[in-house]
Enzyme design. Sequence first.
Site, short mmCIF file in Angstrom:
data_model
loop_
_atom_site.label_atom_id
_atom_site.label_comp_id
_atom_site.label_asym_id
_atom_site.label_seq_id
_atom_site.Cartn_x
_atom_site.Cartn_y
_atom_site.Cartn_z
N HIS A 1 30.50 19.93 54.57
CA HIS A 1 29.37 20.05 53.91
C HIS A 1 29.12 18.80 52.84
O HIS A 1 28.95 18.67 51.69
CB HIS A 1 29.03 21.23 53.04
CG HIS A 1 27.72 21.64 52.86
ND1 HIS A 1 26.56 21.01 52.91
CD2 HIS A 1 27.56 22.91 52.19
CE1 HIS A 1 25.67 21.60 52.12
NE2 HIS A 1 25.98 22.90 51.98
N ARG B 1 22.10 22.50 60.27
CA ARG B 1 23.09 23.19 59.79
C ARG B 1 23.44 24.27 61.05
O ARG B 1 22.63 24.64 61.87
CB ARG B 1 22.89 23.94 58.60
CG ARG B 1 23.97 25.09 58.47
CD ARG B 1 23.57 25.93 57.07
NE ARG B 1 24.01 25.23 56.04
CZ ARG B 1 24.14 25.61 54.68
NH1 ARG B 1 23.77 27.01 54.50
NH2 ARG B 1 24.33 24.56 53.75
N ARG C 1 19.44 26.94 49.34
CA ARG C 1 18.93 25.98 48.61
C ARG C 1 19.51 24.72 49.37
O ARG C 1 18.48 23.53 49.11
CB ARG C 1 19.69 25.75 47.36
CG ARG C 1 21.38 25.84 47.18
CD ARG C 1 21.89 26.78 46.36
NE ARG C 1 22.26 27.85 47.13
CZ ARG C 1 21.89 29.15 46.60
NH1 ARG C 1 21.64 29.22 45.45
NH2 ARG C 1 22.22 30.15 47.50
N THR C 2 20.36 24.52 50.30
CA THR C 2 20.30 23.33 50.96
C THR C 2 19.06 23.05 52.15
O THR C 2 18.45 21.87 51.87
CB THR C 2 21.60 23.48 52.17
OG1 THR C 2 22.84 23.80 51.36
CG2 THR C 2 21.99 22.17 52.90
N LYS D 1 18.59 29.81 74.96
CA LYS D 1 18.28 29.88 76.45
C LYS D 1 19.18 29.11 77.03
O LYS D 1 18.96 28.78 78.46
CB LYS D 1 16.85 29.31 76.63
CG LYS D 1 15.73 30.27 76.11
CD LYS D 1 14.04 29.40 76.46
CE LYS D 1 13.22 30.08 75.53
NZ LYS D 1 11.95 29.32 75.76
C1 NCD Z 1 27.88 26.70 50.58
C2 NCD Z 1 27.91 26.66 52.31
O1 NCD Z 1 26.72 26.87 52.77
O2 NCD Z 1 28.72 26.02 52.66
N1 NCD Z 1 26.26 27.03 49.91
C3 NCD Z 1 25.58 26.00 49.79
O3 NCD Z 1 25.28 25.16 50.79
N2 NCD Z 1 25.19 25.76 48.72
C4 NCD Z 1 28.65 27.77 50.27
C5 NCD Z 1 28.60 29.19 50.62
O4 NCD Z 1 27.87 29.52 51.56
O5 NCD Z 1 29.39 29.98 50.11
#
Ligand code: NCD
Length: 337
Positions: free
Chosen positions: A135, A107, A57-58, A86
Amino acid sequence: MDFAGAHILSIEQFERGDIDTLFRTADRMEPFAQRRRVTRVLEGAILGNMFFEASTRTRISFGSAFNLLGGEVRESVGAESSSLVKGESLRDTARVLSGYSDVICMRHPQAGSVAEFASASRVPVINGGDGSNEHPSQALLDLYTIERELQARGRHIDGLRIAMIGDLKYGRTVHSLSKLLTLYRNIRVVLVSPPELAMPEAYVEALRTAGHEVEVTESLEQSISRVDIVYSTRIQEERFQDRSQADLYRGRFRLNQAIYTRHCEPNTVIMHPLPRDSRAEANELDADLDSNPNLAIFRQTDNGLIVRMALFALILDVAHLVDQYAREVPWFNHRNR
Ligand code: NCD
């Protein structure tokens, strides 16, 4: 803070007024997220969506949010398919990618990596999760959801009572959310985890310094009985040195409708950053909660879109121009039925 051109790396950058600016901008994004109108205000702009760690989703919501403002998206997914394998440094990668993009979402499994990347980037960088550190966009959409859910119940963020449950040690969403709550007043936070997965002391200390009441417990039943929000989280198995250790904690804090009915006040809101671990041995939020109108997990994901649109609009300094570049949608839209 001045949003225009800013990196978004940590919740620590925000003051309360910035959150108001962001949330009221997010409100204005709803007609566009629901495709009642389209805007081309970011026409010509490119988002570099760099996800070196699993995401659904992110990544998709950042990409969709940018598209909904009229911009285009380029993606790189998985460290193994990028030149990082690399031996290229994050800083070199940042120099290169910032030449191809107008803003970057990133990320990465390492804490601090996104800040390091940003220090060499020529365009704004948004932290989509750096290891178990932070996050920020998730915390912002979580708080936006909390505000909306409480408003519907005649309440406000000030005075909130919330239980955070599960892996509070490695869970970056609860780290960022805790920091965010320090900007508000008179909050009661119940932290529920096994002692080995407790919230790091610095976050607890910051909540207490803000004047909040913090309670630490291992009992799910006790923690959910006097709160407005139950915020459940997944055991972050990917952060364990030995993944089999995660099995020790999986399924420790299951919430289902029977437990909810027995212990929660009426209309207690259930949240989770998702993904919820729905495997039989975990089953953090049971599927029998899906028909409970207080389950807000999919309102969270919908809100994620408009909060991320607002972030882009403010960072690229077009929030005031969104309507000027808007028009009606001619095509059949099932959302308007
Ligand atoms: C979270 C994350 O990636 O930190 N997910 C998200 O981005 N909604 C929580 C998780 O992965 O448990």
